[in-house]
Design an enzyme around this catalytic site. Sequence first.
Site, mmCIF file in Angstrom:
data_model
loop_
_atom_site.group_PDB
_atom_site.id
_atom_site.type_symbol
_atom_site.label_atom_id
_atom_site.label_comp_id
_atom_site.label_asym_id
_atom_site.label_seq_id
_atom_site.Cartn_x
_atom_site.Cartn_y
_atom_site.Cartn_z
ATOM 1 N N GLY A 144 -15.003 38.134 25.142
ATOM 2 C CA GLY A 144 -15.059 39.541 24.712
ATOM 3 C C GLY A 144 -16.418 40.159 24.969
ATOM 4 N N GLY A 199 -17.392 44.038 24.955
ATOM 5 C CA GLY A 199 -17.228 44.831 23.737
ATOM 6 C C GLY A 199 -18.552 45.234 23.101
ATOM 7 N N ARG A 231 -11.592 42.114 32.120
ATOM 8 C CA ARG A 231 -11.718 43.058 33.244
ATOM 9 C C ARG A 231 -13.055 42.794 33.912
ATOM 10 N NH1 ARG A 231 -13.189 47.742 31.031
ATOM 11 N NH2 ARG A 231 -13.615 46.805 29.015
ATOM 12 N N ASP A 261 -9.216 35.569 29.838
ATOM 13 C CA ASP A 261 -8.352 36.141 28.816
ATOM 14 C C ASP A 261 -8.156 35.029 27.784
ATOM 15 O OD1 ASP A 261 -6.288 36.988 27.237
ATOM 16 O OD2 ASP A 261 -5.050 37.710 28.902
ATOM 17 N N TYR A 284 -5.590 42.948 10.585
ATOM 18 C CA TYR A 284 -6.925 42.490 10.999
ATOM 19 C C TYR A 284 -7.509 41.560 9.930
ATOM 20 C CZ TYR A 284 -11.932 43.049 12.178
ATOM 21 O OH TYR A 284 -13.248 42.843 12.494
ATOM 22 N N LYS A 289 -8.493 37.593 9.966
ATOM 23 C CA LYS A 289 -9.871 37.146 9.682
ATOM 24 C C LYS A 289 -9.869 36.030 8.629
ATOM 25 C CE LYS A 289 -12.045 39.343 12.740
ATOM 26 N NZ LYS A 289 -12.655 38.587 13.827
HETATM 27 N N1 SER Z 1 -16.014 47.143 12.019
HETATM 28 C C1 SER Z 1 -14.757 46.513 11.702
HETATM 29 C C2 SER Z 1 -13.670 47.500 11.585
HETATM 30 O O1 SER Z 1 -13.947 48.589 11.129
HETATM 31 C C3 SER Z 1 -14.874 45.737 10.426
HETATM 32 O O2 SER Z 1 -15.051 44.414 10.724
HETATM 33 O O3 SER Z 1 -12.567 47.205 11.892
#
Ligand code: SER
Length: 316
Positions: A8, A11, A36, A53, A142, A146
Amino acid sequence: MKKVLITGALGQIGSELTAHLRKIYGTDNVVPSGRRTPQGSKVVEEGLYELVDTENAQQIADTVKKYNIDTIIHLASMLSATGEANPAKAWNVNMGGLYNVLEVGREFGCAIFTPSSIAAFGPTSQKVKTPQEDIQRPTTMYGVTKVAGELLCDYYYKRFGLDTRGVRFPGLISYETLPGGGTTDYAVHIYYEALKHKKYASFIKAGTYMDMMYMPDALDSIVQLMEADPSKLIHRNAFNVTAMSFAPEHVAAEIKKHIPEFEIDYDVDPIRQAIAESWPDSLDDNAARLEWGWNPKYDLASMTVDMLAKLKEKQI
Ligand code: SER
């Protein structure tokens, strides 16, 4: 860390971590990777770069073998807001990618850094100064990935002796690469808009506190934790780390000290507002301070001075 693979790497964190590690460990010892190959990217053009990937375990293994990698910094992940827009994809990218990285790490004996997040906490966690060990019942996909990631990394350490380490990052503020689809992104956008239009409509309500950190401190935390004496690490995979806690009106007031015409107003996004309200207002990061000397350099005032100066230089 001697030979580092970064997943990644295109990013928000990866693009700056690549440059930072190239300086510390040497360009030939840092292998950034992504899905990419964008033209004009410093990550791609100023040193080694590989297409990886993380949902493809073979690509990870081939790269680890090719460069004799001893450490994987696994940053490829979907953030909270994009995760809510596509929960199935968030599960596959976040869990599938991590599982593959851990398996390759096990095969080749690599140390592994995986960021967790304030999103690993939820509405039933302690709201203010959330302790290192607390209830973790997040309500976003998310956050679910985590918490599961923290547990999976603990498992690989206990079961296979893999050297897994990680921190729970707060919102990260930076000027190099924009964050991709998080809830804390308003605290980045506000600086760009302050310089461009002298006003900003925040998608997060006034009075909503979240923890934040300036990118230079986040980069230091990764290096410091990965170089720390393992015998001192009690909380290997999920250290609370923070540098400041604020609400939108506080960052606006700080910007106003430098751009007096700046005005904030609010155009609240109910989805991201609900996510923000489910997270802690602030974290207690004493375990990181005690176990590996975590000590951030930037607060809201010094970060604002630097952000505005750096964005002006970039002529955004
Ligand atoms: N910065 C992240 C988010 O807002 C939090 O880990 O998803």
